[in-house]
Design an enzyme around this catalytic site. Structure first.
Site, PDB file in Angstrom:
ATOM      1  N   THR A 122      44.590 -35.030  41.771  1.00  0.00           N
ATOM      2  CA  THR A 122      43.759 -34.560  40.583  1.00  0.00           C
ATOM      3  C   THR A 122      43.722 -36.083  39.709  1.00  0.00           C
ATOM      4  OG1 THR A 122      44.127 -32.369  40.286  1.00  0.00           O
ATOM      5  CG2 THR A 122      42.908 -33.692  38.916  1.00  0.00           C
ATOM      6  N   PHE A 153      42.895 -26.650  45.861  1.00  0.00           N
ATOM      7  CA  PHE A 153      42.183 -25.731  44.401  1.00  0.00           C
ATOM      8  C   PHE A 153      43.961 -25.070  45.251  1.00  0.00           C
ATOM      9  CE2 PHE A 153      38.418 -27.507  44.657  1.00  0.00           C
ATOM     10  CZ  PHE A 153      37.648 -27.853  43.244  1.00  0.00           C
ATOM     11  N   PHE A 250      41.343 -13.702  36.723  1.00  0.00           N
ATOM     12  CA  PHE A 250      41.834 -14.338  34.704  1.00  0.00           C
ATOM     13  C   PHE A 250      41.842 -14.140  33.842  1.00  0.00           C
ATOM     14  CE2 PHE A 250      43.742 -18.364  36.524  1.00  0.00           C
ATOM     15  CZ  PHE A 250      43.811 -18.277  37.785  1.00  0.00           C
ATOM     16  N   GLY A 254      48.328 -12.780  27.528  1.00  0.00           N
ATOM     17  CA  GLY A 254      50.161 -13.376  28.104  1.00  0.00           C
ATOM     18  C   GLY A 254      50.405 -13.935  27.033  1.00  0.00           C
ATOM     19  N   GLY A 258      50.970 -21.908  31.813  1.00  0.00           N
ATOM     20  CA  GLY A 258      52.145 -23.017  32.554  1.00  0.00           C
ATOM     21  C   GLY A 258      51.575 -23.749  33.594  1.00  0.00           C
ATOM     22  N   CYS A 261      49.393 -27.491  36.251  1.00  0.00           N
ATOM     23  CA  CYS A 261      48.095 -28.301  36.275  1.00  0.00           C
ATOM     24  C   CYS A 261      47.324 -27.854  35.506  1.00  0.00           C
ATOM     25  CB  CYS A 261      47.343 -27.693  37.794  1.00  0.00           C
ATOM     26  SG  CYS A 261      47.524 -27.617  39.262  1.00  0.00           S
ATOM     27  N   LYS A 321      54.798 -18.652  36.473  1.00  0.00           N
ATOM     28  CA  LYS A 321      54.293 -16.941  37.361  1.00  0.00           C
ATOM     29  C   LYS A 321      54.809 -17.048  37.996  1.00  0.00           C
ATOM     30  CE  LYS A 321      51.247 -19.404  40.352  1.00  0.00           C
ATOM     31  NZ  LYS A 321      49.685 -19.156  40.608  1.00  0.00           N
ATOM     32  N   ARG A 328      57.540 -26.036  35.644  1.00  0.00           N
ATOM     33  CA  ARG A 328      56.924 -26.631  35.018  1.00  0.00           C
ATOM     34  C   ARG A 328      55.997 -25.734  33.503  1.00  0.00           C
ATOM     35  NH1 ARG A 328      54.562 -30.654  39.074  1.00  0.00           N
ATOM     36  NH2 ARG A 328      55.062 -28.809  40.320  1.00  0.00           N
TER      37      ARG A 328
HETATM   38  C1  UDX Z   1      46.345 -23.367  39.445  1.00  0.00           C
HETATM   39  C2  UDX Z   1      44.441 -23.393  39.870  1.00  0.00           C
HETATM   40  O1  UDX Z   1      44.778 -21.490  39.696  1.00  0.00           O
HETATM   41  C3  UDX Z   1      44.186 -23.510  40.984  1.00  0.00           C
HETATM   42  O2  UDX Z   1      43.016 -24.005  41.565  1.00  0.00           O
HETATM   43  C4  UDX Z   1      44.510 -25.391  41.162  1.00  0.00           C
HETATM   44  O3  UDX Z   1      44.518 -25.844  42.401  1.00  0.00           O
HETATM   45  C5  UDX Z   1      46.018 -25.657  40.284  1.00  0.00           C
HETATM   46  O4  UDX Z   1      46.768 -25.214  38.955  1.00  0.00           O
HETATM   47  P1  UDX Z   1      48.523 -22.932  39.770  1.00  0.00           P
HETATM   48  O5  UDX Z   1      49.240 -23.865  38.669  1.00  0.00           O
HETATM   49  O6  UDX Z   1      49.362 -22.553  40.691  1.00  0.00           O
HETATM   50  O7  UDX Z   1      47.350 -22.426  39.590  1.00  0.00           O
HETATM   51  O8  UDX Z   1      48.768 -21.096  38.858  1.00  0.00           O
HETATM   52  P2  UDX Z   1      47.559 -19.793  38.266  1.00  0.00           P
HETATM   53  O9  UDX Z   1      48.033 -18.339  39.310  1.00  0.00           O
HETATM   54  O10 UDX Z   1      46.126 -20.688  38.577  1.00  0.00           O
HETATM   55  O11 UDX Z   1      48.279 -19.107  37.194  1.00  0.00           O
HETATM   56  C6  UDX Z   1      48.293 -20.652  36.366  1.00  0.00           C
HETATM   57  C7  UDX Z   1      48.906 -19.950  34.687  1.00  0.00           C
HETATM   58  O12 UDX Z   1      48.351 -19.321  34.082  1.00  0.00           O
HETATM   59  C8  UDX Z   1      50.179 -19.107  34.673  1.00  0.00           C
HETATM   60  O13 UDX Z   1      51.033 -19.488  33.764  1.00  0.00           O
HETATM   61  C9  UDX Z   1      49.989 -17.748  34.620  1.00  0.00           C
HETATM   62  O14 UDX Z   1      50.526 -16.651  34.224  1.00  0.00           O
HETATM   63  C10 UDX Z   1      48.832 -18.409  33.867  1.00  0.00           C
HETATM   64  N1  UDX Z   1      47.383 -16.889  33.936  1.00  0.00           N
HETATM   65  C11 UDX Z   1      46.638 -16.646  34.691  1.00  0.00           C
HETATM   66  C12 UDX Z   1      47.115 -15.669  32.563  1.00  0.00           C
HETATM   67  O15 UDX Z   1      47.894 -15.903  31.674  1.00  0.00           O
HETATM   68  N2  UDX Z   1      45.892 -15.164  32.696  1.00  0.00           N
HETATM   69  C13 UDX Z   1      45.965 -15.091  34.059  1.00  0.00           C
HETATM   70  O16 UDX Z   1      44.788 -13.505  33.876  1.00  0.00           O
HETATM   71  C14 UDX Z   1      46.094 -15.939  35.093  1.00  0.00           C
END
Ligand code: UDX
Length: 438
Positions: A122, A153, A250, A254, A258, A261, A321, A328
Site C-alpha cells: 500500500t 485486500f 463491519f 468494540g 487495530g 492496515c 482480532k 500490531r
Molecule cells: C484489513 C482489511 O479488512 C483488508 O481488506 C486489508 O487488506 C488490510 O486491513 P485486517 O487488518 O487483517 O484487514 O483485519 P480486519 O478483519 O479488517 O479488522 C481490522 C480491525 O477492525 C480489527 O482490529 C477488528 O477487530 C476491527 N473490527 C472489524 C471492528 O472493530 N469491528 C468490525 O465490525 C470489524
C-alpha cells in the site's frame, strides 16, 4: 510458464508468492532475513495463517516455490516482480517508502530482460510513477521495465482464502502491454478484474480500507451515544444490517480497530490530503474516534475503582482480532500499558498472541509496580481475579460461560470490549458487566 519474483515475505508478499506458486507459476520469494528464508525453505511459515503452511509445503515439494536472500538470482530473468515489502508509518503519519526504494534500486541494477514490476504494497497515490522513474533512472541493462499497481485486500487470518477467492483484482496500469501481462498472470485465478489507471488503483486501496475503518469508528461513535440514551448498539447494528446499501459486515462496535492496515492507512491518507492542501475531515474524525475508543473501557474501570494497585486483572485476548498472532496496534497494548503503570497484576491469556506479547510486555515486574503473567487458559486467568478485561473475540474466550466468571473470580467484574456476552445473562449469573454501547 512465466517466472515470478516476489520481494518481501510479510503477509502480502508471502501469501501472494505462495498463491502464485499454487497456480503453477515458478515463484522465487526474496527476503533479507537468512534465518527466515531457511525456515520457509523447510515449509515453516513465519506467520500464522490458516492453510498457508500446507500450501508452502506442497509447492516447495513440487518445485514451484523457492526462497532466497539472493535478489540477483530472483530478479535477473523474472517476467514479473511483485513488490510486497512493508510501508510502515512514520512518526508524522506518512508512509515510509525506504523499503520500496531499496527494492526498486535492486531491481534496476539486476534485471536483464524486459519485465513488469508490480507494486502490491500500500503506497501513497503517485508512488508508482516515482518507482517507475526511479527504476528507469538506475537501469543497468538495456531493457524495458514498466510499473503496475496491484493493491492487496487480504485480511489477516483469512489471507490465503482472501487471495484465492478475492472479490476482485484491481490492476492499475499505464499501458496496454502492462495491462495484458497482469490480466494473463491473474487468469488462472478466475476472478473479476477491475482495470484502471495506476493512480486510481493506488487510491482504491486507501479508499477501501479507510471506508471500512470509518464504518467501525462510526459504529463506535453511535455505540457511545447509545450508552447515553439507553439504546443497545448490537440491536441497532442488527436493524441496520438488513439495508443492503449499508451491508451487514463491519458493524461491530468494540474496543477500536487495530492491525497493520487500518491505523496506518487512515493516517497515511490524512497525511496525503494535507500534503495536497486538503483536509480529509471524515478520515480525521475516524482516527480521533478510534484513538479514544481504545481506552474507553479502562477509563470506565478507573472511575469505578479506587486503585488498580495490588489487584489481579484478568486479560482475555491480546491480538488485534481473532485468528491471528499479530499484535500490531492492538488495543490490548494501550490498555496493558495503563494497567501495568497503575500497578495491576495482569494475568493474560491469548491462544496465539502470547509469544509476540512477551516481546512487548515481558513476564515479571514492570515500572509503575504492575506485574505481567501469561497463563494457558481463560479460566486460569480468571482464578481469583478482581477485574477482567476482554480485548479479543477468540472462540476460546467467547465460550467462557457467564457462571464461570462468578465462580472463578474474586469479584466478578467484567469489562468486555467485544460485546461477547448478553448483559442479561451476565446479570443473572451475578456478574457486574460493562460492554460497549449497551
Ligand atoms: C484489513 C482489511 O479488512 C483488508 O481488506 C486489508 O487488506 C488490510 O486491513 P485486517 O487488518 O487483517 O484487514 O483485519 P480486519 O478483519 O479488517 O479488522 C481490522 C480491525 O477492525 C480489527 O482490529 C477488528 O477487530 C476491527 N473490527 C472489524 C471492528 O472493530 N469491528 C468490525 O465490525 C470489524
Amino acid at each position: 510458464m512465466m517466472k515470478i519474483a516476489v520481494a518481501g515475505t510479510g503477509y502480502v508478499g508471502l501469501v501472494a508468492g505462495v498463491c502464485f506458486a499454487e497456480k503453477g507459476y515458478q515463484v522465487m520469494c526474496v527476503d533479507i532475513d537468512e534465518k527466515k528464508v531457511e525456515m520457509m525453505r523447510q515449509g515453516i511459515s513465519p506467520i500464522y495463517e490458516e492453510g498457508l503452511e500446507e500450501l508452502m509445503q506442497k509447492n516447495n515439494a513440487r518445485g514451484t516455490l523457492h526462497f532466497t536472500t539472493d535478489y540477483v538470482e530472483a530478479y535477473r530473468d523474472a517476467d514479473a516482480i511483485f513488490i510486497g515489502v512493508g510501508t510502515p508509518e512514520m512518526p508524522d503519519g506518512s508512509a515510509n517508502l525506504s523499503y520500496i526504494a531499496t527494492v526498486s534500486r535492486q531491481i534496476a541494477e539486476t534485471v536483464e530482460k524486459d519485465c513488469l514490476v508490480v507494486v502490491k504494497s500500500t503506497v501513497p497515490v503517485g508512488t508508482n510513477d516515482k518507482v517507475e522513474q526511479f527504476i528507469r533512472d538506475f537501469l543497468v541493462h538495456d531493457v524495458k521495465v514498466e510499473v503496475a499497481s496491484n493493491p492487496e485486500f487480504l485480511a489477516q487470518g483469512t489471507a490465503v482464502h482472501d487471495t484465492l477467492h478475492a472479490a476482485r483484482i484491481i490492476i492499475g496500469t499505464q499501458s496496454r502491454e502492462a495491462e495484458e501481462t497482469l490480466k494473463r498472470i491473474y487468469e488462472p485465478f478466475g476472478l473479476p478484474i477491475v482495470s484502471v489507471k495506476r493512480r486510481s488503483a493506488e487510491m482504491i486501496k486507501y479508499a477501501c480500507n479507510d471506508f471500512l475503518a470509518l464504518k467501525i469508528s462510526y459504529m463506535n461513535d453511535i455505540a457511545n451515544l447509545c450508552e447515553l440514551v439507553g439504546a443497545d448498539i448490537t440491536d441497532v447494528a442488527r436493524g441496520m444490517s438488513y439495508d443492503e446499501r449499508i451491508g451487514a459486515r463491519f458493524l461491530n462496535a468494540g474496543i477500536g480497530f487495530g492491525g497493520s492496515c487500518f491505523p496506518k492507512d487512515t493516517k497515511a491518507l490524512k497525511f496525503l490530503a494535507r500534503e495536497h492542501g486538503y483536509q480529509l475531515k471524515t478520515v480525521e474524525a475516524c482516527v480521533d474516534v478510534n484513538s479514544a475508543q481504545k481506552t474507553r473501557l479502562f477509563e470506565k474501570a478507573r472511575e469505578r475503582m479506587i486503585t488498580f494497585s495490588g489487584l489481579k486483572a484478568a486479560v482475555l485476548g491480546l491480538t488485534f482480532k481473532s485468528g491471528t498472532d499479530d499484535l500490531r496496534e492492538a488495543p490490548s497494548i494501550d490498555n496493558l500499558k495503563l494497567l501495568l503503570a497503575a500497578g495491576a497484576s495482569v494475568y493474560a491469556f491469548d491462544p496465539k498472541g502470547q509469544e509476540r506479547a512477551k516481546e512487548l510486555f515481558p513476564q515479571g515486574k514492570h515500572p509503575g509496580g504492575g506485574t505481567m503473567n501469561y497463563v494457558s487458559s481463560a479460566t486460569e486467568a480468571l482464578e481469583g481475579a478482581h477485574i477482567c478485561f476482554v480485548f479479543t473475540e477468540w472462540p476460546q474466550i467467547r465460550e467462557v460461560a457467564p457462571g464461570t466468571f462468578k465462580e472463578k473470580m474474586h469479584t466478578p467484574l467484567v469489562y468486555d470490549g467485544r460485546n461477547l456476552y448478553q448483559p442479561a445473562q451476565m446479570k443473572a449469573a451475578g456478574v457486574e458487566y460493562y460492554s460497549i454501547g449497551r
